[in-house]
Each structure stands twice: as C-alpha cells, then as structure tokens.
Design a protein around this motif. Structure first.
Motif, short mmCIF file in Angstrom:
data_model
loop_
_atom_site.label_atom_id
_atom_site.label_comp_id
_atom_site.label_asym_id
_atom_site.label_seq_id
_atom_site.Cartn_x
_atom_site.Cartn_y
_atom_site.Cartn_z
N LYS A 20 0.81 -1.21 0.00
CA LYS A 20 0.00 0.00 0.00
C LYS A 20 0.85 1.26 0.00
O LYS A 20 0.31 2.37 0.05
CB LYS A 20 -0.93 0.00 1.21
CG LYS A 20 -1.97 -1.11 1.18
CD LYS A 20 -2.91 -1.02 2.37
CE LYS A 20 -3.96 -2.13 2.33
NZ LYS A 20 -4.89 -2.05 3.49
N LYS A 21 2.16 1.12 -0.02
CA LYS A 21 3.02 2.29 -0.04
C LYS A 21 2.97 2.98 -1.40
O LYS A 21 2.68 2.34 -2.42
CB LYS A 21 4.46 1.89 0.28
CG LYS A 21 4.67 1.42 1.71
CD LYS A 21 6.14 1.14 1.98
CE LYS A 21 6.36 0.73 3.43
NZ LYS A 21 7.79 0.48 3.73
N LEU A 22 3.25 4.26 -1.40
CA LEU A 22 3.26 5.06 -2.62
C LEU A 22 4.61 5.74 -2.77
O LEU A 22 5.29 6.04 -1.79
CB LEU A 22 2.15 6.12 -2.58
CG LEU A 22 0.71 5.59 -2.45
CD1 LEU A 22 -0.26 6.76 -2.29
CD2 LEU A 22 0.33 4.74 -3.64
N LEU A 23 4.99 5.98 -4.01
CA LEU A 23 6.24 6.68 -4.26
C LEU A 23 6.13 8.12 -3.76
O LEU A 23 5.10 8.77 -3.93
CB LEU A 23 6.57 6.67 -5.76
CG LEU A 23 6.91 5.32 -6.38
CD1 LEU A 23 7.17 5.49 -7.87
CD2 LEU A 23 8.11 4.68 -5.71
N CYS A 24 7.19 8.60 -3.15
CA CYS A 24 7.20 9.97 -2.65
C CYS A 24 8.60 10.55 -2.81
O CYS A 24 9.59 9.82 -2.74
CB CYS A 24 6.77 10.02 -1.18
SG CYS A 24 7.80 9.06 -0.07
N LEU A 25 8.67 11.85 -3.04
CA LEU A 25 9.95 12.54 -3.14
C LEU A 25 10.32 13.13 -1.79
O LEU A 25 9.45 13.44 -0.97
CB LEU A 25 9.86 13.66 -4.18
CG LEU A 25 9.99 13.22 -5.65
CD1 LEU A 25 9.71 14.40 -6.57
CD2 LEU A 25 11.37 12.64 -5.94
N ASP A 26 11.61 13.28 -1.56
CA ASP A 26 12.06 13.83 -0.30
C ASP A 26 12.11 15.36 -0.37
O ASP A 26 12.10 15.95 -1.45
CB ASP A 26 13.44 13.28 0.07
CG ASP A 26 14.48 13.55 -1.01
OD1 ASP A 26 14.07 13.86 -2.14
OD2 ASP A 26 15.68 13.45 -0.72
N VAL A 27 12.13 15.97 0.81
CA VAL A 27 12.21 17.43 0.95
C VAL A 27 13.59 17.76 1.49
O VAL A 27 14.05 17.13 2.45
CB VAL A 27 11.12 17.95 1.90
CG1 VAL A 27 11.17 19.47 2.01
CG2 VAL A 27 9.75 17.48 1.42
N PRO A 28 14.30 18.72 0.90
CA PRO A 28 15.66 19.01 1.33
C PRO A 28 15.78 19.38 2.81
O PRO A 28 16.79 19.09 3.44
CB PRO A 28 16.07 20.19 0.43
CG PRO A 28 15.20 20.07 -0.77
CD PRO A 28 13.91 19.52 -0.28
N THR A 29 14.77 20.02 3.37
CA THR A 29 14.85 20.47 4.76
C THR A 29 14.40 19.41 5.76
O THR A 29 14.44 19.65 6.96
CB THR A 29 13.99 21.73 4.96
OG1 THR A 29 12.64 21.45 4.56
CG2 THR A 29 14.54 22.88 4.12
#
Length: 589
Positions: free
Chosen positions: A343-352
C-alpha cells in the motif's frame, strides 16, 4: 328630479368613482414578506385595516404600516401557549421527545426531555466554528439557515459578527478556566516555543505549556500564538515574559527551544527575569533544554551531505515516474505484473527534512523490480535518466547500497518518533536511544564500507558538538534515568563510560552527582518540612535503617519503604526533550 340629478356627471356614487380611479392607476407589485415571523401569522384585511392573525391561538395584531413592526409578533410567538414548541413558564416543564438509538443516564427508553435554550445553542454554534475551523460567514449561508430552521424553528441564526463575538467570549471563558487550573496546580510547568516566518513574510511565535495536573494527568496547552517583530533573542524573550505575566505563571522549570543562536539570548533573558521573580530552580541551571529531535535532525542532515550516487539515481528515478500521470499509470501496471502487494506510494524527499529521504528510499525499495520492468517498457526512462546529470538508471548494486543506507536511517527515524511524543512521558527513554545511536556511530566509524564510515564520522562530529562537552549537557537528561527505579545511578554511570572516554565520563558522573545533591537541597529547603510532617504522621520512622532515614525527603518527597511491600517516589521527568515536570511511579518489590 332625483332621477335626473343622479344622471348628472359629477354625481356618480363614491364607490363607482373610486373604482374607476383604481382601474386607471398602474397596479403595484406587493412586496414579499421577508420576515420569518409570517410563517406563524396570516394577514387579513378588516374594517380597521390590515391585521395579522396567529395561526395557533387566533390573536390579532395591527400590521401593514411602518409603525407596526414585527417585534410584537415575535414576542407573541415566544409566549403563545398554543404554539407547540413553547412550554408554560409557570410550570417550567420541558417538551418530551424521542431520541433514536441513544440511551442517556442508564435509561433503556428513548424517551427524553428537550428544553429550548437559545444561549446553549449559540454557545454550541461558536464551539463548532472553533473546533471545525469554519469561517464566520458560514452561519450566513442559505443552506445552514435552512438546516437550522428545520432542526429548531425557534432559533434565530446570528450573524457572523455575533458569532465572532461568541467565539471570542468562548476563548475568554476557557482562558479563565485554564488560568485557574495553572494557579492551583501543585507542580511546576515547562514551556516550549518556536518562531517562524510565513509566506506573507510575517513572523509568528507559539508558546506551549506542559504540566501534570493535580489528578496526575499529563496536560499540554497552547498559551499564545502571536506575531512577533523579529527573530532576535531579546524580542523572543520579551514576548515570552509578556505571556507569562498575562497568565500569572512563575513556576517555570525549563524552556525547550531549538538550537538557533537567538534562542540562547532569549533563554538568558528569561533566566534573569525568573531569577528576579525568585521562582527558578537552582537559579535557572536547567532552564535551557535543547530539543532532542532537532539535534537528531542536525546530526543526520550533516551525514546526508555526503550522499552517494546510488541515492541520487533512485531519487531521479522516482522523480521521473511522478512527473507524468501517464508514467504513473504505466508504473502501477508494472507493479501489478510483478505481483507486488504493498500500500506504499512513491514519494519525493524534501531538502529540509531528512526523514523524508528515509521515507522515499523505504518506499522505493519495495518497488525495486517494478522499476526494472518499467525500464524495459519505456525507452524514454533510460534515455532521460542518462542525460540528466549523467547518473543513469539505478542498478542492482545501487539498490543494495540504498537498502543498507535505509537500514542505517531507520535507527534515527525510530529515535525521532520516540522522542517527539508530547502526550506521554519520554524523558526516561530518550537517554537509552542516544546511547544506542552513539554506539552505532562508533561501530560504523570502523566499518569497511568507506562511504558509511565517512558518513558516520561526519555525524559523530555533530553529535559531539551538542552531547560531547560535559559542561553543555543539561543534566536532566541523566537525572530522569537516575530517578527511574529500574535503572538508578549505577546504570547511568556504566552507560556513560560506554559511550564517552574515561575523562569525559568522569566529569559527567561528577556533574550528575552534584546536580542531584543540589536538587535535593533545593527541594528540601522549599517543601521538605511540610513533606516530612506528612511522612512522619503516616509511618513510623523507627523501623527504618539509618540509610533509609537519610533517603527520606529526597527532592522534598517521602519514600514509603515500610511493610506495604512497595515504594513510591515522585521524580522530575521530561517529555522527549520537550518538557520537564513531575511524574509518579509505584512499583512492587
């Protein structure tokens, strides 16, 4: 003669003359009755003029002129005996109604009474606006007014101005209640504060109080949320002082802030003020509590600066998939074909946010084979990733490296979750987590993997910056564990020797013992006499050994080591580096 005179022009009967004039005049459209009171009255024309007749009792009132407003009509409806929603005032009876599927006060029947009280309804309306974060103009909506009219026709929906005033009155009422609770609270309170700048370039500050009430329940309340002129330490300190004076708070034990340099100035300002109030503990020695979660964030962020190419390739692959809805649909098809049930989804990271990098890698690892299948079906995937900074697609070696790095970040992610609790006590837990992190960094510094070794070295430098110097560490981190009956002082000494060299460990142990003795003397001088009287009246000290007698009154509290087969002690505890306050334990022998 009379007949001729009747036919002369100008001697037409009055009724006929008036009717001809009325026909010659243009007809005016009758204005619609806009008041809701006309749902209960009927307009009738009588020989004395227009009158309004009540539908329930038949009472008549003058209407039709500007002098006859609707106020008498509303007054009549509120006291009309035959109006079905009114109750006789002299009998003070309430209406009976049936509430489905609701049992109150242990009654097995759905029959209950309902008393109309517009004040209660307005209070509930203001609370709804506050809790659900609704705009004030919501109450002026057509749908909401119709809904209220169906639910309770007698209730007149107030305007948004009135609702705003009701919300402010609700705030003042709750503030008075909380101020009374804080005034009667027997324990000290601790504060957390933070400042930030909104996208409108407005500086804000939030001040939160943490305390244990007299029923031993942990409480967390926001005292102030206000704009602030700047992020300078002096301004922050003055705003905190202003808020404490408004709430009449003096018994402050510690203030938790992040590691911004301006906060050092703010804490110094507040230490001088609290000492001037003669309300500090040990002249504010433990007042400055650095946020443990923020320190962990800085430690990991320094390590992430040495990011290897494998993580970069995975990040670019995730970004490529999420750039287009059609790509995402094709990727989901690859996930189904690879029979990946997640059930996980792809996600991008946040630099901060370093933990977002961990979440990105943790989710991408689940779809490793889906990425491989996608590279075979979409030729643009390989071409674009090769052209973008020349990194290319993730290989099997890259996925293995990412898996090892993700396991490394898992430790810090779990640590952050454990020490970030604000509704439960965690100060006796995060010391163990810091010890485990220190041991992990030591092991990785001797690892054969050059990249992991270099990253661990970088993180250990930041770790030592905040927790390496014995003079900069707040001793409450260790005191909370010492006062935990499961660990005591010997355990803390052993752990300090494990993570520090002999010189630093010796200094930390001495500072810890000195702080414990100082706290004992501080609380004994302030409340020890009262506690000793209570303890002496409830137990016989003759049955204690000399060592047990010496322990009586530690931190101004009594130890119950009698025949009850157990002991009870109140200890100073913190909340995940967020707050320090009183907490109680009871364990059996």
């Amino acid at each position: 003669m009379s007949t001729n005179m009747d036919n002369v022009e100008g001697n037409v009967p009055i009724e006929e003359h008036e009717s001809d004039n009325e026909k010659s005049k243009p007809k005016r459209k009758r204005m619609k009755d806009r008041s809701e009171v006309w749902e209960h009255f009927i307009k009738e024309e009588t020989h004395t003029g227009m009158e309004a007749r009540c539908k329930y009792c038949g009472m008549r009132y003058k209407c039709g002129t500007k002098r006859n407003g609707t106020s008498p009509l509303w007054a009549h409806i509120n006291r009309c005996r035959k109006y079905p929603y009114n109750t006789p005032k002299e009998s003070k009876q309430s209406l009976l109604s049936f509430k489905s599927n609701k049992i109150e006060s242990g009654c097995t029947s759905g029959l209950s009474y309902v008393k109309y009280d517009p004040t209660v309804i307005r209070k509930a309306l203001s609370e709804m606006v506050i809790v659900d974060e609704l705009p004030f103009k919501f109450v002026e909506g057509v749908g909401f007014k119709k809904f209220c009219n169906v639910m309770e026709p007698r209730f007149h929906v107030p305007s948004r101005i009135t609702v705003a005033k009701d919300c402010y009155e609700t705030f003042l009422t709750q503030k008075r209640k909380l101020k009374l609770v804080l005034k009667n609270c027997n324990s000290r309170v601790s504060l957390t504060t933070d400042t930030w700048t909104s996208i409108q370039q407005i500086n804000y500050m939030c001040l939160t109080v943490h305390f244990v009430d007299n029923d031993w329940n942990l409480q967390k309340r926001i005292l102030n949320f206000c704009p602030i002129s700047s992020h300078k330490g002096e301004e922050i300190g003055k705003e905190i002082e202003k808020c404490l004076l408004d709430w009449e708070l003096e018994k402050v034990f510690c203030i938790t802030v992040d590691n911004a340099s301006s906060n050092d100035t703010a804490i110094g300002y507040m230490r001088r003020k609290i000492n001037g109030w003669k309300a500090g503990v040990l002249k504010g020695r433990f007042l400055h509590m650095r946020c443990v979660a923020h320190i962990v964030n800085l430690v990991v962020s320094d390590g992430l600066k040495i990011v290897n190419e494998s993580i970069t390739r995975v990040r670019q692959a995730v970004r490529f998939i999420k750039q287009s809805p059609s790509r995402l649909v094709r990727f989901k098809k690859c996930v189904v074909e690879e029979k990946i049930n997640s059930k996980k989804l792809l996600c991008l990271d946040v630099p901060t946010r370093w933990n977002s990098t961990f979440l990105m890698l943790d989710a991408a690892l689940v779809f490793e084979y889906a990425f491989e299948r996608y590279s075979e079906e979409d030729p643009h995937y390989v071409i674009e990733l090769n052209e973008r900074e020349g990194k290319g697609c993730p290989t099997s070696e890259d996925w293995e490296t990412v898996r090892r790095f993700s396991e490394f970040l898992q430790v810090f992610y779990d640590l952050t979750l454990r020490v970030s609790g604000s509704l439960h006590v965690t100060s006796n837990l995060f010391f163990h987590e810091l010890v485990s992190v220190a041991v992990l960094l030591k092991d990785l510094m001797t690892n054969d993997d050059v990249e992991m070794c270099l990253m661990a070295t970088k993180m250990k430098e930041k770790y030592d910056k905040y927790w390496g110097d014995p003079e900069k560490i707040n001793m409450l981190i260790f005191i909370a564990v010492v006062l935990d009956p499961r660990y005591k002082l010997d355990y803390v000494e052993w752990m300090l020797i494990e993570i520090y060299d002999s010189k630093h460990a010796f200094v930390l142990v001495n500072n810890l013992k000195e702080s414990l003795n100082a706290l004992y003397e501080e609380y004994r001088g302030s409340s020890g006499d009262v506690i000793r009287e209570e303890v002496s009246s409830s137990m016989d000290s003759s049955q204690f050994s000399p060592k047990q007698k010496k322990l009586q009154g530690v931190l101004g509290l009594g130890w119950d080591l009698g025949r009850s087969g157990g002991f009870q002690v109140a200890v100073i505890y913190g909340l995940g580096g967020v707050v320090v306050l009183w907490f109680g334990f009871r364990f059996g022998w």
